[in-house]
Design a protein around this motif. Structure first.
Motif, mmCIF file in Angstrom:
data_model
loop_
_atom_site.group_PDB
_atom_site.id
_atom_site.type_symbol
_atom_site.label_atom_id
_atom_site.label_comp_id
_atom_site.label_asym_id
_atom_site.label_seq_id
_atom_site.Cartn_x
_atom_site.Cartn_y
_atom_site.Cartn_z
ATOM 1 N N ASP A 182 -0.418 20.976 -6.840
ATOM 2 C CA ASP A 182 -0.552 20.750 -8.403
ATOM 3 C C ASP A 182 -1.084 19.470 -8.635
ATOM 4 O OD1 ASP A 182 0.369 22.032 -11.299
ATOM 5 O OD2 ASP A 182 0.420 20.012 -11.301
ATOM 6 N N PRO A 183 -1.819 19.235 -9.643
ATOM 7 C CA PRO A 183 -2.400 17.868 -9.799
ATOM 8 C C PRO A 183 -1.337 16.812 -10.286
ATOM 9 C CG PRO A 183 -3.826 19.511 -10.917
ATOM 10 C CD PRO A 183 -2.770 20.276 -10.360
ATOM 11 N N THR A 184 -0.147 17.327 -10.828
ATOM 12 C CA THR A 184 0.886 16.602 -11.183
ATOM 13 C C THR A 184 1.605 15.985 -9.915
ATOM 14 O OG1 THR A 184 1.040 17.637 -13.482
ATOM 15 C CG2 THR A 184 2.883 16.340 -12.685
ATOM 16 N N CYS A 185 1.899 16.899 -9.165
ATOM 17 C CA CYS A 185 2.607 16.575 -7.835
ATOM 18 C C CYS A 185 1.689 15.699 -7.050
ATOM 19 C CB CYS A 185 2.718 17.757 -6.966
ATOM 20 S SG CYS A 185 3.998 18.937 -7.724
ATOM 21 N N VAL A 186 0.174 15.857 -7.129
ATOM 22 C CA VAL A 186 -0.761 14.983 -6.268
ATOM 23 C C VAL A 186 -0.635 13.717 -6.942
ATOM 24 C CG1 VAL A 186 -3.090 14.573 -5.598
ATOM 25 C CG2 VAL A 186 -2.289 16.793 -5.557
ATOM 26 N N LEU A 187 -0.534 13.504 -8.265
ATOM 27 C CA LEU A 187 -0.442 12.243 -8.936
ATOM 28 C C LEU A 187 0.815 11.436 -8.492
ATOM 29 C CD1 LEU A 187 -1.964 10.822 -11.228
ATOM 30 C CD2 LEU A 187 -0.685 11.514 -12.791
ATOM 31 N N LEU A 188 1.931 12.321 -8.248
ATOM 32 C CA LEU A 188 3.179 11.564 -7.977
ATOM 33 C C LEU A 188 3.077 10.970 -6.603
ATOM 34 C CD1 LEU A 188 6.297 11.180 -8.621
ATOM 35 C CD2 LEU A 188 6.638 13.167 -7.314
ATOM 36 N N ARG A 189 2.402 11.748 -5.521
ATOM 37 C CA ARG A 189 2.343 11.204 -4.173
ATOM 38 C C ARG A 189 1.430 10.146 -3.872
ATOM 39 N NH1 ARG A 189 2.569 16.925 -3.391
ATOM 40 N NH2 ARG A 189 0.347 16.691 -2.759
ATOM 41 N N GLN A 190 0.390 10.210 -4.693
ATOM 42 C CA GLN A 190 -0.847 9.292 -4.462
ATOM 43 C C GLN A 190 -0.335 7.814 -4.387
ATOM 44 O OE1 GLN A 190 -3.567 10.176 -7.467
ATOM 45 N NE2 GLN A 190 -2.970 8.468 -8.888
ATOM 46 N N LYS A 191 -1.154 7.017 -3.460
ATOM 47 C CA LYS A 191 -0.559 5.638 -3.468
ATOM 48 C C LYS A 191 -1.255 4.747 -4.309
ATOM 49 C CE LYS A 191 0.194 6.069 1.615
ATOM 50 N NZ LYS A 191 -0.027 5.636 2.937
ATOM 51 N N ASP A 192 -0.805 4.188 -5.280
ATOM 52 C CA ASP A 192 -1.288 3.319 -6.200
ATOM 53 C C ASP A 192 -0.707 1.868 -6.144
ATOM 54 O OD1 ASP A 192 -2.781 5.347 -7.506
ATOM 55 O OD2 ASP A 192 -0.724 6.056 -8.226
ATOM 56 N N THR A 193 -1.549 0.688 -6.716
ATOM 57 C CA THR A 193 -1.310 -0.149 -6.898
ATOM 58 C C THR A 193 -0.067 -0.380 -8.044
ATOM 59 O OG1 THR A 193 -2.997 -1.021 -8.313
ATOM 60 C CG2 THR A 193 -3.203 -1.284 -5.976
ATOM 61 N N ASN B 22 0.870 -1.200 0.120
ATOM 62 C CA ASN B 22 0.075 -0.109 0.161
ATOM 63 C C ASN B 22 0.864 1.325 0.030
ATOM 64 O OD1 ASN B 22 -2.368 -1.429 0.208
ATOM 65 N ND2 ASN B 22 -2.055 -1.758 2.455
ATOM 66 N N GLU B 23 2.158 0.982 -0.162
ATOM 67 C CA GLU B 23 3.149 2.222 -0.133
ATOM 68 C C GLU B 23 3.350 2.883 1.040
ATOM 69 O OE1 GLU B 23 3.322 5.202 -3.162
ATOM 70 O OE2 GLU B 23 2.417 3.950 -4.753
ATOM 71 N N ASP B 24 2.981 2.090 2.186
ATOM 72 C CA ASP B 24 3.069 2.328 3.648
ATOM 73 C C ASP B 24 4.302 1.906 3.986
ATOM 74 O OD1 ASP B 24 0.645 3.862 4.069
ATOM 75 O OD2 ASP B 24 -0.391 1.671 4.527
ATOM 76 N N GLN B 25 5.215 2.585 4.787
ATOM 77 C CA GLN B 25 6.603 2.634 5.058
ATOM 78 C C GLN B 25 6.690 1.366 6.332
ATOM 79 O OE1 GLN B 25 8.820 4.165 2.699
ATOM 80 N NE2 GLN B 25 6.984 4.151 1.770
ATOM 81 N N THR B 26 6.354 0.251 6.184
ATOM 82 C CA THR B 26 6.147 -0.774 7.134
ATOM 83 C C THR B 26 7.283 -1.817 7.081
ATOM 84 O OG1 THR B 26 4.564 -1.878 6.021
ATOM 85 C CG2 THR B 26 3.744 -0.261 7.172
ATOM 86 N N ARG B 27 7.869 -2.050 5.941
ATOM 87 C CA ARG B 27 8.674 -3.031 6.012
ATOM 88 C C ARG B 27 10.429 -2.545 6.121
ATOM 89 N NH1 ARG B 27 9.343 -5.838 0.831
ATOM 90 N NH2 ARG B 27 9.515 -3.755 -0.249
#
Length: 778
Positions: free
Chosen positions: A117-128, A76-81
């Motif tokens: 900015d939407p481009t920055c939001v897109l970079l940071r969002q958590k994706d599969t 999930n892109e969480d920093q748990t490992r």
């Protein structure tokens, strides 16, 4: 190991100049030691790594290389490992993608003008991984275009992407400086560098630039800034202008990688001899192994054919495509671009040298990881945590999406000490080798090698006196007979928890070009036993059977022809071990060795179908691998230096030293013509002992094939050039002069000769004898 690593000389003179302020290393070996490192590491400043969920920075990568744990993204892109390296590296370079340095920093910095900015939001969002196509298109697609452009928000008022890029570069410099051990312990060396990421339509034309010291350009030169100048010529020009010719004490090597995914375009035909020589000079190394596959050679076991090879060991860690992007699909072996593979490029380089006078593909070998988690040197097959953020963060994603990747490799440099200057000098002279991740120690030398014997405690000293190591060149040292080669390998000792694997065999790979311009190759087994019976226990993956702790061979080429250009490199193979994917599959109850593998995979889930790929149904994959090492080649030059006789006589008073030098070369090179080309002779260690240019037309004919210097020229009193039927001789004698830069101890000295495009060099261990320094005719 003591046999090949022990030094028998007490010299302390390095054959390179010290360019930085630091404590001398307490450990200094004039016969050189192997240092293991990783020159290809990505952190959050790389846009693709950020998309994968990586949030560690360069200081974290360097700390990991020294055994600190590192945090990794989960599904999930969480920093748990987290993970930890099994043993520290000797050196490392963080090489983030230089494209979008500034944009990534601004998007990662709360409160910046473009943070929302939407481009920055897109970079940071958590994706599969399946959802990452959209941010990948927005962020990485521009790298497939020429000219390439920065993100649109960079042109908005008040937004300073260029300044932010400089800030990232400065942070990378600070991280490298903070981790560099400048004490006399010399435990860890960092290099500054970055990646140039040209990817036209998905073809990987990527390169890393590695700088010698902290005197670097103030800004990076990415594909965006250099795309209009050609790929990679625009980048070459930028490095020449901002570093090599900038007068700031900057030096650099450029290392192409992932030629296996270049669609045949990484190693393009040079426009002419000058471009061939330019590439040879700027790009002395190539990365032969990394996470996205092996680039040595390619053999399809199902088709029973290879891409320019019949070498069945070339199934090792192959990607199934020839490039990524729109054209990234599997192709039959007869349509696979041969020059995706470095061995084929090396062979073609010989042919280019015959035609153009210079070899564009004279690459030494390094391996590295290309790890996008910041996990420098994370290469252990057992328990590998992946290397691409949330793309391979769990067993299902490792097998379902990335089964053809591998943990990557390591770069090994033979250097006198663990410092930037020493290691960089090894990179420049190509005295390096690559491994697929393990740490065997390999020596490979060639030349006259008089008195060199396996088992002799003086093997290395004798080999450096009478031969050249990996990365070097030799002329016709035995006339029409083959030069002598010696290769020695010791197994990776491993760790207390994971002992190293025994060696199976050592091979020498030869490539050559015949008189008709056709290239060839042949692989020779020279030590060990391919049929030693060693394998793995399929139930536990434990190794079964024995191999060798050390292997050594002194060898001559039975197919040698003194007229044919050739290269030789050593390949060292370990006994079989379980591949990383086999261990992951077993951990979820799917056994790649079992006849019930398909049923087990169905029960575990569709992601594990690829656990059952193997020799019966896949061209490349198998449950086991043979880890290996590849030395840089030694090039045989029919027109190269065969022997050097030299003597420096130190005078009793300053300015009364003399040098007498005689070179015996092979056949005459076309550009070795004193009537139309300058002759440039350089004798050097850490300084120039003698550097002289004899302008074209200065030497006069003294017979049909003999030229002499009619009057003294600088320190040179006499010079004679004699063209014989099968060899060339050059003799130079100085007048009394100052040769105090030639240190009075045993040390490496290089003699280099250039004329037009012609280049040849000869490096040997010169020995001190009283008031003289001598090269004894090898």
């Amino acid at each position: 190991m003591a046999l090949a690593l022990a030094s028998t000389v007490g010299a302390t003179t390095p054959p390179w100049r010290r360019t930085e302020t630091r404590a001398p290393c307490a450990s200094f070996d004039p016969l050189r030691s192997p240092y293991f490192g990783d020159l290809h590491i990505h952190t959050k400043f790389s846009a693709d790594a950020y998309i994968f969920g990586t949030r560690v920075a360069p200081p974290d990568a360097y700390a990991f290389a020294r055994e600190a744990p590192i945090v990794l993204a989960d599904d999930n892109e969480d920093q748990t490992r987290s993970t930890r390296i099994d043993r520290p590296l000797d050196f490392a370079a963080v090489t983030d993608h230089s494209e979008f340095f500034g944009e990534v920093l601004l998007c990662d910095t709360p409160g910046s003008l473009v943070y929302d900015d939407p481009t920055c939001v897109l970079l940071r969002q958590k994706d599969t991984p399946q959802q990452q196509n959209i941010p990948t298109i927005f962020w990485l697609y521009p790298l497939s275009l020429s000219p390439s452009t920065h993100q649109p928000f960079c042109s908005e008022p008040g937004v300073d992407c260029a300044g932010a890029s400089v800030s990232v570069w400065q942070q990378m410099q600070a991280a490298a400086e903070g981790a560099y051990d400048r004490t006399d312990a010399c435990t860890f060396t960092t290099f500054l560098g970055y990646e140039y990421t040209a990817s036209p339509l998905g073809a990987h034309l990527h390169r890393n630039v590695i700088f010698r010291n902290d005197r670097v350009p103030p800004t990076v030169s990415s594909y965006i800034e250099t795309s209009t100048g050609g790929i990679p010529q625009g980048f070459w020009t930028a490095i020449e202008n901002t570093c090599l010719q900038a007068g700031i004490g900057c030096d650099a090597v450029i290392i192409p990688h992932n030629s296996n995914l270049s669609g045949g375009r990484q190693f393009f035909d040079p426009a002419d001899g000058a471009e061939a020589l330019r590439r040879q000079t700027l790009e002395p190394l190539a990365e032969i192994h990394q996470i996205k596959g092996n680039s040595e050679c390619r053999f399809d076991r199902l088709a029973g054919a290879g891409a320019g090879t019949a070498d069945e060991l070339c199934t090792f860690e192959q990607e199934d495509v020839a490039q990524q992007g729109p054209a990234g699909r599997p192709v039959p072996i007869d349509q696979y671009p041969p020059r995706n593979m470095i061995r084929n490029a090396l062979k073609d380089g010989l042919a280019f040298e015959d035609r153009l006078g210079a070899n564009p593909f004279r690459f030494g070998f390094v391996g590295s990881t290309d790890n996008h988690d910041g996990a420098a040197g994370s290469v252990a097959e057992n328990g590998w945590a992946g290397g691409q953020g949330n793309n391979d963060s769990s067993p299902a994603r490792q097998i379902g999406d990335n089964v053809r990747t591998n943990p990557g490799g390591l770069a090994v440099a033979w250097a006198e000490e663990n410092s930037r200057d020493a290691l960089f000098a090894a990179f420049k002279r190509r005295e390096t080798y690559a491994t697929s991740g393990t740490r065997p120690v390999v020596r490979f030398l060639a030349g006259d090698l008089a008195g060199v014997r396996c088992g002799s405690p003086g093997l290395v000293h004798a080999a450096y006196v009478s031969g050249t190591p990996m990365g070097g060149e030799i002329g016709p040292v035995h006339g029409a007979r083959s030069p002598t080669f010696v290769v020695w390998a010791a197994k990776d000792p491993g760790t207390a928890d994971a002992p190293g694997t025994d060696l199976q065999r050592v091979q020498i790979v030869k490539g050559w070009v015949d008189a008709g311009g056709t290239t060839h190759e042949q692989v020779f087994d020279v030590a060990g036993d391919p049929n030693n019976g060693a394998d793995v226990d399929p139930a536990t993956c434990a190794p079964r059977g024995a191999g060798a702790r050390e292997l050594c061979a002194v060898w001559r080429d039975p197919t040698f022809d003194r007229a044919e250009r050739a290269f030789y490199y050593a390949r060292v193979l370990e006994n079989p071990t379980c591949r990383w994917s086999t261990r992951v599959c077993k951990s979820v109850g799917v056994d790649p060795f079992s006849p019930d593998c398909a049923t087990q995979a169905d029960s575990a889930g569709g992601a594990f179908t690829d656990c059952c790929l193997g020799p019966g149904n896949d061209a490349f994959l198998a449950p086991t691998v043979q880890e290996r090492a590849w030395t840089s080649a030694i090039w045989y030059q029919p027109d190269g230096i065969a022997r050097v006789n030299a003597r420096v006589r130190y005078g009793a008073a300053p300015g009364t030293d003399r040098l007498a030098l005689r070179l015996r070369l092979g056949r005459r090179a076309a550009d070795l013509d004193p009537t139309r080309n300058d002759l440039v002779l350089r004798v050097s260690d850490d300084d120039d002992i003698l550097a002289v240019t004899i302008p074209a037309g200065t030497m006069v004919a003294a017979g049909r094939k003999r030229f002499v210097l009619p009057a003294p020229l600088g320190p040179v009193a006499r010079a004679r050039l004699l063209f014989g039927r099968r060899q060339v001789q050059l003799g130079v004698t100085t007048a009394p002069t100052d040769l105090s830069r030639a240190d009075r101890n045993d040390h490496m000295v290089t003699v280099a000769l250039a004329a037009g495009l012609y280049r040849t060099s000869h490096t040997r261990l010169w020995t001190a004898r009283g008031a003289t320094l001598v090269a004894t005719g090898h």
